[in-house]
Write an enzyme that holds these catalytic residues in place. Structure first.
Site, PDB file in Angstrom:
ATOM      1  N   GLU A 152       0.822  -1.208   0.000  1.00  0.00           N
ATOM      2  CA  GLU A 152       0.000   0.000   0.000  1.00  0.00           C
ATOM      3  C   GLU A 152       0.854   1.254   0.000  1.00  0.00           C
ATOM      4  O   GLU A 152       0.689   2.154  -0.828  1.00  0.00           O
ATOM      5  CB  GLU A 152      -0.941   0.001   1.202  1.00  0.00           C
ATOM      6  CG  GLU A 152      -1.853   1.215   1.278  1.00  0.00           C
ATOM      7  CD  GLU A 152      -2.845   1.249   0.135  1.00  0.00           C
ATOM      8  OE1 GLU A 152      -2.686   2.116  -0.761  1.00  0.00           O
ATOM      9  OE2 GLU A 152      -3.759   0.424   0.127  1.00  0.00           O
ATOM     10  N   ASP A 165       1.185   4.061  -3.067  1.00  0.00           N
ATOM     11  CA  ASP A 165       0.734   5.439  -2.862  1.00  0.00           C
ATOM     12  C   ASP A 165       1.854   6.443  -3.097  1.00  0.00           C
ATOM     13  O   ASP A 165       1.681   7.451  -3.797  1.00  0.00           O
ATOM     14  CB  ASP A 165       0.191   5.615  -1.440  1.00  0.00           C
ATOM     15  CG  ASP A 165      -1.083   4.828  -1.185  1.00  0.00           C
ATOM     16  OD1 ASP A 165      -1.691   4.359  -2.158  1.00  0.00           O
ATOM     17  OD2 ASP A 165      -1.456   4.668  -0.005  1.00  0.00           O
ATOM     18  N   SER A 187      -7.001   2.068  -4.310  1.00  0.00           N
ATOM     19  CA  SER A 187      -5.784   2.562  -3.669  1.00  0.00           C
ATOM     20  C   SER A 187      -4.885   3.268  -4.674  1.00  0.00           C
ATOM     21  O   SER A 187      -4.127   4.166  -4.309  1.00  0.00           O
ATOM     22  CB  SER A 187      -5.000   1.402  -3.047  1.00  0.00           C
ATOM     23  OG  SER A 187      -5.433   1.145  -1.747  1.00  0.00           O
TER      24      SER A 187
END
Length: 643
Positions: free
Chosen positions: A304, A308, A560
Site C-alpha cells: 500500500e 501510494d 488505492s
C-alpha cells in the site's frame, strides 16, 4: 479508554439496580440492536470503581456547516476560495457559554463537586471521574461488562442512558455508554505487528495479482498501457505533463504497520521516473508513536505505502509529498487519530476518540507508545489522499457524523480530502454483504447474497470518493479514448449511503441517474429512497499499476491507486492557481458536479457484488465511476476561471 477489570468487579459489591428515569429526564441514546459479536457478562460491578465519563457538548453552528462550506466552495459564490483560518473554525463551532454552564450546573446539582469537573482547552467536552454508583445515578442507567466474541476483549457499556430534558440539546453524546468505547484492561500480551488492538480498523484497498508479474525484459510504453500502467500512461490518459512547480502541498496517509521502503522507491524511479533522483522520499510526519518500520517486509506490509508514494511522488515532482505515518506498532490507529494530529480541537470535540475504533494514547500495552496523543502537531496539506476505508455498518452513525463534520471544517480551511471508494463493488471490505436491509445491526454474510454494504468515509458528503477504471484491451491510450469500469481483480466501490443525506451539489446528477437508469434492485438490496448520498464522485485508473514492492516490480490493482492519482491531478491544479496568486481549490465537489464536461464519461462496466451484477456505468453520473475520469486541461480551465 481502558479500565481495570479487577477494579470494576473486585471488592465488596452490592446488588445493582437500574436507576429509572424520572419524568424530568429523557432517553438520550439507546442501542437499537444488540450485535451478535457482543455478549453480556453475568457479573456485578464494584460500586466504587471509577468510570472516566466524557460529556461531548453540542457544538454551535454544525447545522450551518454545509451552508458555510458552500460559501467558500461553490463556483457561483462570491466568496469562493476565501478559506477560513483554523482559529476562526474553532471559534465558530465551539459550544456556547450557555451550553457549558448548563451542563456544569447539572453535574454540580447531581452531587459532582465543581473541582472534579475538567474542561478541554477547546471547551468542547467535560470530563468527570465518577464512581459506578454516581454514573448510574447521573445517567439513570445500569452498566454491564460485555465481551467481544471476535477479540475476547471486555467492554464497559450500558443499553441506554437519560439526561434532563432541559439540557438534552446541550449534549452531543456521553461516553462510555452505548458505544462499547471503554475497553476493560486485561493481562498484557505480546503482539506482532499485525496483531493490532483496534477492534475495527481501516482496510487497505490495494491488491496484488500473483499471476501477473512484469518480466525484466518488458519495455514500458504507451503501446502496452492496457497491460502495464505507468506514470506516463496516466499522463496520456488524463492529458497532463510532468510537474514543474513546488508551490503547494500533497499529503498521503498510511497506518502502521504499513510502511514504504526507500529501496523500492529508488527501484521505481530507475525504471519509471528517471527524472527523480535516487533517495528522494517524502517528508515524514510521525503521529502517535508511529514508525516507518522495516522489520516486516511483504506486500501486506509494503504494498500500500509503496504504491501510494511511488505514484504520488512521480506525478507531482518536484513538489514534495508529505507522508502522515499514523499509529504505533501495537495499538494501531484510525482516521480519527490522523485528524487529531492536524486539528488539535478535534482531539476532544464531541467526546474525543472512541476506543472501539481509534487508537488510544498513551498506549498501556507492552511495547506501546507511552507519549500523549498527537494533537494539532502538523499542518494539513492542501490535498490529502487516503487509500483505506471502513464499511459504514462497522461504525455507529454518531461516530461517522462526528468525523464527517471534521472533514467539513477542514474543507472550510481549504483542504481537499480524497478517499478510495472500495474494491469490492457493491459489497463491503472482503466482499461481505449485510444480512438486513440498510445494514441494520451491522451483521454480515459471506457475500454471495444480501444487502449492499456501503463504504465510509466514501459516503461522507464532505470528501471526494474516487472509484476505479481500467484501460480497454488493445485500446490506444489518449485523453479522448475512454476507459471502462474496473473489472480486473477488483471492482469499483459504489452505491448509496445508509447514514448520510444527499448533498444538494449532487442532487441533479443523481436525480438524472434515477430518471434515466433506475436500477431494478429492491429496497432490501440498497437504499433506493433517492434521498441519500451517492458515491463515488469521480474515478481514475485502478488496474495493472507497475509498482516496486520488496525489491521487484509487480502489478497492483485497486482504488488505492485511483485516489493518489486523482490527488496528484488536483495538486497540479493547485500549483497553477497558487502561481497565479489564488488559493488552493479546497473542497472540490460543488465545482466538479457543476462541470461534468471536464470529465471523461465512463459508460461501460459494472461493480458486481452480493450475488448481483451490481450497478452499471451509464451516461452521466453513476454509482460505479461517478462523473468519470479527469481531463486535466479541462479541469484546470474550470478552476483557473474561478477567483
Amino acid at each position: 479508554m481502558k479500565l481495570s477489570i479487577l477494579a470494576l468487579i473486585g471488592g465488596v459489591v452490592t446488588i445493582s439496580f437500574a436507576h429509572p428515569a424520572p419524568p424530568t429526564h429523557v432517553v438520550h441514546e439507546k442501542r437499537e440492536a444488540q450485535l451478535d459479536k457482543w455478549s453480556k457478562r453475568d457479573v456485578k460491578l464494584n460500586r466504587d470503581a471509577i468510570i472516566p465519563l466524557s460529556i461531548g457538548l453540542t457544538q454551535r453552528n454544525l447545522e450551518r456547516g454545509y451552508e458555510l462550506l458552500m460559501d467558500v466552495s461553490h463556483p457561483e459564490s462570491s466568496n469562493y476560495g476565501k478559506h477560513w483560518s483554523m482559529q476562526k473554525i474553532k471559534e465558530t463551532f465551539a459550544p456556547s457559554v450557555e451550553t457549558i454552564t448548563a451542563v456544569k450546573q447539572w453535574l454540580i446539582e447531581s452531587g459532582i463537586a465543581h473541582e472534579r469537573i475538567q474542561s478541554s482547552k477547546s471547551l468542547t467536552w467535560l470530563k468527570v471521574n465518577a464512581t459506578v454508583e454516581e454514573a448510574e445515578s447521573l445517567l439513570k442507567t445500569e452498566y454491564f461488562i460485555y465481551t467481544n466474541a471476535n477479540t475476547g476483549k471486555d467492554h464497559l457499556a450500558c443499553d441506554d442512558y437519560s439526561v434532563p430534558a432541559s439540557i438534552r440539546h446541550h449534549i452531543d453524546l456521553i461516553t462510555p455508554t452505548i458505544h462499547f468505547d471503554a475497553t476493560v484492561r486485561q493481562k498484557k500480551q505480546r503482539r506482532d505487528l499485525q496483531g493490532r488492538s483496534l477492534k475495527v480498523h481501516p482496510v487497505s484497498q490495494a491488491h496484488p495479482n500473483p499471476n501477473a508479474v512484469p518480466q525484466p525484459a518488458v519495455t514500458y510504453n504507451l503501446a502496452n498501457c492496457y497491460t502495464y500502467v505507468t506514470p506516463d500512461c496516466l499522463r496520456a490518459l488524463y492529458n497532463f505533463t510532468n510537474g514543474t512547480l513546488a508551490l503547494s502541498s500533497y499529503g498521503i496517509v498510511e497506518y502502521t504497520p504499513q510502511a514504504f521502503l526507500q529501496t523500492d522507491l529508488n527501484l521505481f524511479y530507475a525504471n519509471l521516473a528517471r527524472q527523480i533522483p535516487s533517495a528522494t522520499g517524502p517528508t515524514i510526519d510521525l503521529i502517535d508513536g508511529a514508525v516507518v518500520q522495516t522489520t516486516s517486509k511483504s506486500f501486506d506490509y509494503n504494498g500500500e505505502s509503496d504504491l501510494d508514494l511511488e505514484y504520488a511522488i512521480a506525478l507531482v515532482y518536484p513538489q514534495k509529498v508529505t507522508l502522515y505515518q499514523t499509529g504505533d506498532t501495537v495499538e494501531g490507529a484510525s482516521f480519527n487519530n490522523f485528524l487529531d494530529a492536524i486539528d488539535g480541537s478535534y482531539c476532544t470535540s464531541g467526546g474525543g476518540d472512541d476506543a472501539i475504533y481509534d487508537g488510544i494514547y498513551p498506549d498501556t500495552a507492552s511495547g506501546g507508545y507511552k507519549g500523549a496523543e498527537t494533537c494539532g502537531a502538523f499542518a494539513p496539506a492542501s490535498v490529502i489522499s487516503t487509500s483505506y476505508g471502513y464499511n459504514e455498518a462497522d461504525l455507529s452513525a454518531a461516530y461517522q457524523t462526528r468525523q464527517c463534520n471534521e472533514y467539513m471544517k477542514l474543507g472550510l480551511a481549504g483542504v481537499t480530502f480524497l478517499y478510495s471508494s472500495g474494491d469490492y463493488g457493491v459489497a463491503g471490505n472482503g466482499g461481505q454483504c449485510c444480512t438486513k436491509a440498510k445494514c441494520a445491526g451491522g451483521t454480515y454474510n459471506s457475500g454471495t447474497t444480501g444487502t449492499f454494504n456501503p463504504s465510509f468515509p466514501a459516503t461522507c458528503p464532505y470528501i471526494t470518493a474516487v472509484g476505479a477504471t481500467q484501460i480497454k484491451p488493445n485500446t490506444a491510450v489518449t485523453a479522448t479514448a475512454p476507459e471502462e469500469a474496473c473489472q480486473t481483480v477488483i471492482y469499483s466501490g459504489g452505491g448509496f449511503s445508509n447514514v448520510f443525506a444527499m448533498p444538494s451539489y449532487q442532487s441533479s446528477s443523481v436525480a438524472t441517474y434515477f430518471t434515466s437508469h433506475k436500477p431494478t434492485f429492491t429496497a432490501t438490496q440498497y437504499n433506493n429512497s433517492q434521498t441519500v448520498r451517492g458515491y463515488p464522485d469521480v474515478a481514475a485508473n485502478g488496474a495493472n499499476y507497475v509498482v516496486a514492492v520488496d525489491g521487484a516490480l509487480s502489478l497492483v490493482y485497486g482504488t488505492s491507486a485511483s485516489a493518489p492519482t486523482f490527488g496528484a491531478i488536483i495538486t497540479l491544479i493547485n500549483e497553477e492557481r497558487i502561481k497565479a496568486g489564488k488559493s488552493a481549490v479546497g473542497f472540490i465537489n460543488p465545482t466538479i458536479y457543476a462541470n461534468p464536461a471536464a470529465f471523461n464519461d465512463i459508460v461501460t462496466g459494472g461493480n458486481q457484488g452480493c450475488g448481483t451484477a451490481g450497478f452499471t456505468s451509464v451516461a452521466g453520473w453513476d454509482p460505479v465511476t461517478g462523473l468519470g475520469t479527469p481531463n486535466y486541461t479541462k479541469l484546470l480551465a474550470v478552476f483557473s476561471a474561478l477567483p
